[in-house]
Design a protein around this motif. Structure first.
Motif, PDB file in Angstrom:
ATOM      1  N   MET A   1      -5.348   5.480  -7.922  1.00  0.00           N
ATOM      2  CA  MET A   1      -5.259   6.158  -6.644  1.00  0.00           C
ATOM      3  C   MET A   1      -3.877   6.805  -6.541  1.00  0.00           C
ATOM      4  N   LYS A   2      -3.839   7.979  -6.015  1.00  0.00           N
ATOM      5  CA  LYS A   2      -2.577   8.692  -5.847  1.00  0.00           C
ATOM      6  C   LYS A   2      -1.795   8.088  -4.671  1.00  0.00           C
ATOM      7  N   PRO A   3      -0.463   8.204  -4.720  1.00  0.00           N
ATOM      8  CA  PRO A   3       0.364   7.608  -3.661  1.00  0.00           C
ATOM      9  C   PRO A   3       0.021   8.091  -2.257  1.00  0.00           C
ATOM     10  N   ASP A   4      -0.304   9.371  -2.094  1.00  0.00           N
ATOM     11  CA  ASP A   4      -0.618   9.861  -0.748  1.00  0.00           C
ATOM     12  C   ASP A   4      -1.906   9.260  -0.213  1.00  0.00           C
ATOM     13  N   ALA A   5      -2.883   9.051  -1.086  1.00  0.00           N
ATOM     14  CA  ALA A   5      -4.140   8.427  -0.672  1.00  0.00           C
ATOM     15  C   ALA A   5      -3.925   6.948  -0.357  1.00  0.00           C
ATOM     16  N   ALA A   6      -3.135   6.280  -1.176  1.00  0.00           N
ATOM     17  CA  ALA A   6      -2.837   4.868  -0.932  1.00  0.00           C
ATOM     18  C   ALA A   6      -2.062   4.707   0.376  1.00  0.00           C
ATOM     19  N   ALA A   7      -1.118   5.606   0.626  1.00  0.00           N
ATOM     20  CA  ALA A   7      -0.340   5.551   1.862  1.00  0.00           C
ATOM     21  C   ALA A   7      -1.236   5.685   3.082  1.00  0.00           C
ATOM     22  N   ALA A   8      -2.192   6.592   3.007  1.00  0.00           N
ATOM     23  CA  ALA A   8      -3.117   6.786   4.125  1.00  0.00           C
ATOM     24  C   ALA A   8      -3.957   5.536   4.359  1.00  0.00           C
ATOM     25  N   GLN A   9      -4.409   4.908   3.293  1.00  0.00           N
ATOM     26  CA  GLN A   9      -5.207   3.690   3.421  1.00  0.00           C
ATOM     27  C   GLN A   9      -4.374   2.534   3.985  1.00  0.00           C
ATOM     28  N   LEU A  10      -3.170   2.358   3.459  1.00  0.00           N
ATOM     29  CA  LEU A  10      -2.309   1.265   3.918  1.00  0.00           C
ATOM     30  C   LEU A  10      -1.865   1.459   5.363  1.00  0.00           C
ATOM     31  N   ALA A  11      -1.738   2.699   5.781  1.00  0.00           N
ATOM     32  CA  ALA A  11      -1.313   2.975   7.161  1.00  0.00           C
ATOM     33  C   ALA A  11      -2.332   2.476   8.176  1.00  0.00           C
ATOM     34  N   GLU A  12      -3.572   2.331   7.758  1.00  0.00           N
ATOM     35  CA  GLU A  12      -4.636   1.875   8.658  1.00  0.00           C
ATOM     36  C   GLU A  12      -4.745   0.356   8.719  1.00  0.00           C
ATOM     37  N   LEU A  13      -4.088  -0.335   7.802  1.00  0.00           N
ATOM     38  CA  LEU A  13      -4.192  -1.791   7.739  1.00  0.00           C
ATOM     39  C   LEU A  13      -3.173  -2.474   8.641  1.00  0.00           C
ATOM     40  N   ASP A  14      -3.455  -3.725   8.950  1.00  0.00           N
ATOM     41  CA  ASP A  14      -2.502  -4.580   9.649  1.00  0.00           C
ATOM     42  C   ASP A  14      -1.214  -4.639   8.828  1.00  0.00           C
ATOM     43  N   GLU A  15      -0.074  -4.665   9.498  1.00  0.00           N
ATOM     44  CA  GLU A  15       1.222  -4.634   8.814  1.00  0.00           C
ATOM     45  C   GLU A  15       1.384  -5.774   7.813  1.00  0.00           C
ATOM     46  N   ASP A  16       0.977  -6.975   8.170  1.00  0.00           N
ATOM     47  CA  ASP A  16       1.113  -8.118   7.258  1.00  0.00           C
ATOM     48  C   ASP A  16       0.257  -7.940   6.008  1.00  0.00           C
ATOM     49  N   ILE A  17      -0.941  -7.445   6.178  1.00  0.00           N
ATOM     50  CA  ILE A  17      -1.833  -7.233   5.040  1.00  0.00           C
ATOM     51  C   ILE A  17      -1.294  -6.120   4.146  1.00  0.00           C
ATOM     52  N   ALA A  18      -0.860  -5.032   4.760  1.00  0.00           N
ATOM     53  CA  ALA A  18      -0.313  -3.913   3.989  1.00  0.00           C
ATOM     54  C   ALA A  18       0.920  -4.360   3.203  1.00  0.00           C
ATOM     55  N   ALA A  19       1.788  -5.119   3.832  1.00  0.00           N
ATOM     56  CA  ALA A  19       2.997  -5.597   3.154  1.00  0.00           C
ATOM     57  C   ALA A  19       2.641  -6.508   1.986  1.00  0.00           C
ATOM     58  N   ALA A  20       1.682  -7.390   2.186  1.00  0.00           N
ATOM     59  CA  ALA A  20       1.257  -8.284   1.106  1.00  0.00           C
ATOM     60  C   ALA A  20       0.692  -7.494  -0.074  1.00  0.00           C
ATOM     61  N   LEU A  21      -0.043  -6.449   0.221  1.00  0.00           N
ATOM     62  CA  LEU A  21      -0.587  -5.613  -0.856  1.00  0.00           C
ATOM     63  C   LEU A  21       0.520  -4.870  -1.595  1.00  0.00           C
ATOM     64  N   VAL A  22       1.439  -4.279  -0.855  1.00  0.00           N
ATOM     65  CA  VAL A  22       2.524  -3.516  -1.475  1.00  0.00           C
ATOM     66  C   VAL A  22       3.379  -4.426  -2.364  1.00  0.00           C
TER      67      VAL A  22
END
Length: 61
Positions: A1-22
């Motif tokens: 997945m390209k960074p811009d697509a991943a950023a868009a997906q992560l932006a929709e997630l809960d902050e804790d979940i997004a941080a854990a994924l990153v």
């Protein structure tokens, strides 16, 4: 997945979940994704990631 697509997906997630994924990504990948995000959201995630790293550092022997 390209960074811009991943950023868009992560932006929709809960902050804790997004941080854990990153945290699971290589630092080069993480920085590319965060650079594609809204600055305020990227800063909030970076802060949360930092907090998670600090808390997990105390648990390792």
């Amino acid at each position: 997945m390209k960074p811009d697509a991943a950023a868009a997906q992560l932006a929709e997630l809960d902050e804790d979940i997004a941080a854990a994924l990153v945290l699971q990504f290589k630092s080069k990948t993480s920085s590319a994704i965060l650079s594609e995000m809204d600055a305020a959201r990227a800063a909030a995630l970076a802060k949360r990631i930092s907090d998670l790293r600090k808390s997990s550092a105390g648990r390792k022997p």
